[in-house]
Design an enzyme around this catalytic site. Structure first.
Site, PDB file in Angstrom:
ATOM      1  N   HIS A 213       0.805  -1.230   0.000  1.00 48.13           N
ATOM      2  CA  HIS A 213       0.000   0.000   0.000  1.00 48.13           C
ATOM      3  C   HIS A 213       0.833   1.272   0.000  1.00 48.13           C
ATOM      4  CE1 HIS A 213       1.091  -0.167   4.231  1.00 48.13           C
ATOM      5  NE2 HIS A 213       0.807   1.112   4.280  1.00 48.13           N
TER       6      HIS A 213
HETATM    7  C1  UD1 Z   1      -1.613   5.263   6.585  1.00 49.69           C
HETATM    8  C2  UD1 Z   1      -0.253   5.672   7.146  1.00 49.69           C
HETATM    9  C3  UD1 Z   1       0.761   4.561   6.843  1.00 49.69           C
HETATM   10  C4  UD1 Z   1       0.278   3.214   7.311  1.00 49.69           C
HETATM   11  C5  UD1 Z   1      -1.096   2.945   6.694  1.00 49.69           C
HETATM   12  C6  UD1 Z   1      -1.626   1.596   7.119  1.00 49.69           C
HETATM   13  C7  UD1 Z   1       0.219   8.097   7.083  1.00 49.69           C
HETATM   14  C8  UD1 Z   1       1.007   9.134   6.408  1.00 49.69           C
HETATM   15  N1  UD1 Z   1       0.229   6.876   6.495  1.00 49.69           N
HETATM   16  O1  UD1 Z   1      -1.490   5.222   5.172  1.00 49.69           O
HETATM   17  O2  UD1 Z   1       1.976   4.871   7.529  1.00 49.69           O
HETATM   18  O3  UD1 Z   1       1.193   2.226   6.908  1.00 49.69           O
HETATM   19  O4  UD1 Z   1      -1.978   3.986   7.106  1.00 49.69           O
HETATM   20  O5  UD1 Z   1      -2.886   1.340   6.647  1.00 49.69           O
HETATM   21  O6  UD1 Z   1      -0.395   8.359   8.076  1.00 49.69           O
HETATM   22  N2  UD1 Z   1      -8.950   4.931   2.845  1.00 49.69           N
HETATM   23  C9  UD1 Z   1     -10.192   4.354   2.859  1.00 49.69           C
HETATM   24  N3  UD1 Z   1     -10.699   3.957   4.063  1.00 49.69           N
HETATM   25  C10 UD1 Z   1     -10.024   4.144   5.225  1.00 49.69           C
HETATM   26  C11 UD1 Z   1      -8.771   4.760   5.188  1.00 49.69           C
HETATM   27  C12 UD1 Z   1      -8.244   5.136   3.999  1.00 49.69           C
HETATM   28  O7  UD1 Z   1     -10.829   4.174   1.825  1.00 49.69           O
HETATM   29  O8  UD1 Z   1     -10.551   3.739   6.292  1.00 49.69           O
HETATM   30  C13 UD1 Z   1      -8.372   5.331   1.535  1.00 49.69           C
HETATM   31  C14 UD1 Z   1      -8.712   6.727   1.148  1.00 49.69           C
HETATM   32  O9  UD1 Z   1      -8.911   6.768  -0.214  1.00 49.69           O
HETATM   33  C15 UD1 Z   1      -7.462   7.512   1.486  1.00 49.69           C
HETATM   34  C16 UD1 Z   1      -6.370   6.488   1.257  1.00 49.69           C
HETATM   35  O10 UD1 Z   1      -6.969   5.235   1.601  1.00 49.69           O
HETATM   36  O11 UD1 Z   1      -7.315   8.648   0.724  1.00 49.69           O
HETATM   37  C17 UD1 Z   1      -5.143   6.694   2.079  1.00 49.69           C
HETATM   38  O12 UD1 Z   1      -5.462   6.805   3.474  1.00 49.69           O
HETATM   39  P1  UD1 Z   1      -4.487   7.609   4.460  1.00 49.69           P
HETATM   40  O13 UD1 Z   1      -4.983   7.522   5.846  1.00 49.69           O
HETATM   41  O14 UD1 Z   1      -4.213   8.959   3.896  1.00 49.69           O
HETATM   42  O15 UD1 Z   1      -3.105   6.861   4.351  1.00 49.69           O
HETATM   43  P2  UD1 Z   1      -2.770   5.293   4.223  1.00 49.69           P
HETATM   44  O16 UD1 Z   1      -2.319   5.019   2.851  1.00 49.69           O
HETATM   45  O17 UD1 Z   1      -3.876   4.457   4.773  1.00 49.69           O
END
Ligand code: UD1
Length: 371
Positions: A213
């Site tokens: 991811h």
């Molecule tokens: C975050 C952490 C990363 C960790 C990862 C584990 C930061 C910078 N990154 O990354 O260190 O390894 O979590 O999962 O904090 N989304 C959903 N549902 C959710 C959450 C996210 O659909 O419940 C999607 C959204 O489109 C969002 C994208 O995932 O824009 C990224 O989510 P985000 O929380 O920004 O970062 P992660 O890639 O999950």
């Protein structure tokens, strides 16, 4: 008599994203049994899907958060700023004696900045880890969080070296072990009861487990396709189970790769799993391919070979003494090391010092003594 009049120190424990939950769970549990600490649990809502958040509270037997900020997704600035605005109001209202943050996600940094400006002492669990790669958002979060923290709880000796190099007062550093491993050891027996292997029909043949991811792997089409090319070859020899992060699923659609993935017959793309189901799959896998931080540590403790699809790691003990090998995004390396494992050439490792299931107890002892 003194005990009945003494007010407990309020410690505000912050969680936000998936890898935070298994780190806070043992701390929250041990703290709840402390005679002088009162844990207050705040969930920022950085992760909000049922599969990314709610199931972890159930699996890890965590209490409902006392406060839920519901910030959701957004750009880094948006997400960090929204957490800061909402958390400031809560800290103002309940005036905690300390905030405790874990790991390196945006919620970790946002909470630390707010507390530092309000002169609330900060404890950072899993401090001092460095990938020395500032392209990773987590590396920025780690450096800045450590810079404003008052107590730095470390998991391995490399962290102490990194912190001392950054000029941190050695008195602030406490080597306590690894809270993620506390959860692993606490819940391993319970995870064994999960029926996920039946659901996926995994009892009859070996399988590899994959997670992917990181923006550096999935946000660029060319890199993602190279990784898929290698995985395509690997899945010809062993079934690959791939619980997919929402970000990665979105990128597969966006890059028009859905058909390509669907055509890989031995490549099973499934929804994200809960903690117990994932643990069960990890324990029984032939090997794990991942770009996660925590999974490098969990596989080392479980003695499961781990190929990390990154060119660096902030957790060098997993490579130096554990089962982890950095294979980067180079398809040849991914293939070669996977085939080595399938041919029986397996890296053995040992468990790093103090990764023994008692890190949270050591942390709570330090917090009880603090000031
Ligand atoms: C975050 C952490 C990363 C960790 C990862 C584990 C930061 C910078 N990154 O990354 O260190 O390894 O979590 O999962 O904090 N989304 C959903 N549902 C959710 C959450 C996210 O659909 O419940 C999607 C959204 O489109 C969002 C994208 O995932 O824009 C990224 O989510 P985000 O929380 O920004 O970062 P992660 O890639 O999950």
């Amino acid at each position: 008599m003194e005990g009945s009049t003494r007010i407990k120190k309020r410690i505000m424990n912050i969680v936000g994203a998936r890898p935070n939950f298994m780190k806070i769970a043992p701390i929250q549990r041990i703290m709840a049994g402390s005679g002088c600490l009162e844990p207050i649990l705040v969930h920022t809502g950085q992760h909000y899907d049922e599969a990314m958040s709610k199931i972890f509270f159930e699996d890890l037997e965590m209490p409902r958060p006392d406060y839920f900020l519901g910030v959701g997704s957004g750009s880094h600035a948006e997400q960090t700023a929204t957490i800061m605005l909402k958390l400031e109001q809560i800290i103002d209202r309940i005036a905690p004696d300390m905030i405790l943050v874990v790991g390196d996600v945006n919620s970790t940094l946002a909470a630390s900045i707010v507390a530092a400006k309000l002169h609330i002492p900060i404890a950072h669990v899993e401090a001092g880890l460095r990938s020395f790669d500032r392209q990773m958002p987590e590396e920025i979060n780690r450096i800045l969080t450590d810079a404003v923290s008052d107590l730095l709880f470390i998991t391995e000796d490399s962290a102490r070296i990194n912190l001392l190099r950054e000029g941190v007062d050695p008195e602030k550093i406490h080597f306590v072990g690894n809270v993620m491993i506390d959860s692993l050891l606490h819940f391993k027996g319970k995870a064994d009861g999960s029926n996920i292997m039946d659901q996926l029909d995994l009892h009859h043949a070996p399988y590899a487990l994959l997670t992917l991811h990181r923006p550096s792997n999935v946000d660029f089409r060319q890199t993602f396709v190279q990784i898929l090319d290698a995985l395509d070859d690997v899945q010809q020899r062993i079934r690959i189970i791939f619980p997919i992060h929402p970000r990665t699923r979105k990128m597969i659609d966006q890059f028009g790769l859905s058909k390509r993935v669907a055509n890989m017959e031995n490549f099973s793309l499934i929804d994200p799993l809960g903690y117990l189901e994932f643990l069960k799959l990890m324990v029984n896998a032939s090997f794990v391919l991942t770009d996660s931080g925590g999974i490098q540590e969990e596989t080392t403790v479980l003695s499961i070979p781990c190929l990390t699809l990154r060119t660096n790691t902030e957790r060098p003990s997993t490579v130096d003494i554990g089962t982890n090998i950095l294979v980067g995004m180079d398809p040849d390396k991914i293939r070669r090391h996977s085939f080595d494992i399938l041919d029986g050439k397996i890296k053995r490792g040992t468990v790093p010092p103090l990764w023994d299931g008692k890190a949270a107890t050591r942390i709570v002892e330090v917090l009880e003594q603090y000031r």
